[in-house]
Write a protein that holds these residues in place. Structure first.
Motif, PDB file in Angstrom:
ATOM      1  N   ILE A 203      15.732 -71.887 -40.167  1.00 23.69           N
ATOM      2  CA  ILE A 203      15.487 -70.436 -40.136  1.00 23.69           C
ATOM      3  C   ILE A 203      15.322 -69.918 -41.568  1.00 23.69           C
ATOM      4  O   ILE A 203      14.458 -69.076 -41.842  1.00 23.69           O
ATOM      5  CB  ILE A 203      16.637 -69.706 -39.425  1.00 23.69           C
ATOM      6  N   LYS A 204      16.130 -70.439 -42.478  1.00 26.54           N
ATOM      7  CA  LYS A 204      16.039 -70.001 -43.870  1.00 26.54           C
ATOM      8  C   LYS A 204      14.725 -70.442 -44.505  1.00 26.54           C
ATOM      9  O   LYS A 204      14.126 -69.704 -45.291  1.00 26.54           O
ATOM     10  CB  LYS A 204      17.234 -70.543 -44.661  1.00 26.54           C
ATOM     11  N   LYS A 205      14.270 -71.638 -44.148  1.00 23.69           N
ATOM     12  CA  LYS A 205      12.990 -72.089 -44.681  1.00 23.69           C
ATOM     13  C   LYS A 205      11.863 -71.161 -44.234  1.00 23.69           C
ATOM     14  O   LYS A 205      11.017 -70.756 -45.040  1.00 23.69           O
ATOM     15  CB  LYS A 205      12.682 -73.518 -44.226  1.00 23.69           C
ATOM     16  N   ASP A 206      11.876 -70.804 -42.949  1.00 15.77           N
ATOM     17  CA  ASP A 206      10.854 -69.880 -42.441  1.00 15.77           C
ATOM     18  C   ASP A 206      10.945 -68.532 -43.139  1.00 15.77           C
ATOM     19  O   ASP A 206       9.927 -67.911 -43.466  1.00 15.77           O
ATOM     20  CB  ASP A 206      11.020 -69.688 -40.926  1.00 15.77           C
ATOM     21  N   PHE A 207      12.168 -68.070 -43.386  1.00 18.47           N
ATOM     22  CA  PHE A 207      12.386 -66.787 -44.041  1.00 18.47           C
ATOM     23  C   PHE A 207      11.801 -66.784 -45.449  1.00 18.47           C
ATOM     24  O   PHE A 207      11.055 -65.877 -45.829  1.00 18.47           O
ATOM     25  CB  PHE A 207      13.891 -66.493 -44.090  1.00 18.47           C
ATOM     26  N   TYR A 208      12.118 -67.801 -46.220  1.00 16.62           N
ATOM     27  CA  TYR A 208      11.632 -67.850 -47.599  1.00 16.62           C
ATOM     28  C   TYR A 208      10.131 -68.124 -47.665  1.00 16.62           C
ATOM     29  O   TYR A 208       9.436 -67.586 -48.528  1.00 16.62           O
ATOM     30  CB  TYR A 208      12.403 -68.900 -48.397  1.00 16.62           C
ATOM     31  N   ASP A 209       9.616 -68.924 -46.744  1.00 14.81           N
ATOM     32  CA  ASP A 209       8.173 -69.167 -46.700  1.00 14.81           C
ATOM     33  C   ASP A 209       7.421 -67.874 -46.414  1.00 14.81           C
ATOM     34  O   ASP A 209       6.365 -67.602 -47.016  1.00 14.81           O
ATOM     35  CB  ASP A 209       7.829 -70.214 -45.630  1.00 14.81           C
TER      36      ASP A 209
END
Length: 273
Positions: A203-209
């Motif tokens: 979820i954090k990867k999607d957020f930062y991307d």
């Protein structure tokens, strides 16, 4: 006619931009900041129109002192802009009590303190404008920003209630709700991070991307909007800033209304009469 503006969090971001905009058009500004040295050059350039006050908004007694100092210095406070605050990234499960208290003490109680301090002055003047910085995240939510949204949802309710209570005293109230802007919001000085639980890494990867590719607004472009808001004889209760804020919020409320309508029979039956 020049106005006297009291603004918190004036050292950087929106606060700094708006402070300079007010000063350059001839208004008086009281800039409340944690570190007065950040405004040294500006204070030298506008020595007659700028009063810099050291203030941590989480210290309620200091907020009251700062408001009184500003009133004594300029004779009036026409506008209060509550801009001080910071963000937090973390899943709900990751939040700890210390993080939650820190967010609410700054973003909610910090604003409440300056509001309560300035109200007697504005009531006596029978005039004034309280501008509360919220966020599009005070109307909508995204994953990992739940704590920040919680503080903004809280300040929305507090400020909307305030508007009804003080209208009869000649005081206007506006909630400003920006969407994403290229300020220093995502830098360490403006953002706290929860201790990570690995299950939320995707979820954090999607957020930062998403934040890498998002078309953030230009902070300087907000200055004219704030000047227009302060100058308005009939300012709105809410002002969205940014081209995506309206469409996002419209979709959110359409979905809420649809859900409430689908469950209306259950809701009415729950009344019991």
């Amino acid at each position: 006619m020049a106005k006297t503006i009291f603004i918190t969090g004036a050292s950087r971001g929106f606060g700094r931009i708006w402070t300079e905009a007010f000063l350059r058009r001839g208004d008086n500004v009281v800039a409340a900041v944690r570190n007065p040295e950040t405004l040294t050059e500006l204070a030298e350039e506008f020595s007659l129109n700028l009063l810099v006050i050291k203030l941590d908004v989480t210290d309620r007694s200091e907020s009251f002192k700062a408001i009184q100092t500003a009133k004594k210095h300029f004779g009036t406070i026409d506008v209060l802009i509550n801009n001080a605050g910071f963000g937090h990234i973390g899943a709900i499960e990751e939040l700890n009590e210390k993080d939650v208290r820190a967010q609410f003490e700054t973003n909610v109680l910090g604003s409440l303190g300056t509001i309560q301090a300035v109200l007697p002055i504005m009531r006596e003047q029978y005039s004034g404008h309280i501008i509360q910085l919220s966020s599009a995240l005070g109307l909508n939510t995204i994953s990992l920003m739940g704590l920040y949204s919680a503080t903004k949802f809280a300040i929305e309710g507090l400020t909307e209630t305030l508007a009804g209570e003080v209208r009869g005293f000649g005081i206007n109230v506006t909630i400003v709700e920006p969407t994403g802007y290229s300020t220093d919001f995502f830098k360490a000085t403006s953002l706290a991070l929860s201790e990570s639980i690995p299950v939320y890494d995707s979820i954090k990867k999607d957020f930062y991307d998403l934040n890498i590719v998002q078309n953030f607004g230009k902070p300087a472009a907000t200055a004219n909007a704030i000047l227009s808001l302060v100058d308005s004889e009939n300012p709105p209760l809410r002002l969205l800033l940014g081209k995506n804020a309206y469409s996002w919020t419209k979709q959110t409320y359409e979905e809420r209304l649809k859900t409430w309508e689908l469950w209306q029979d259950v809701a009415v039956a729950a009344h019991g009469q």
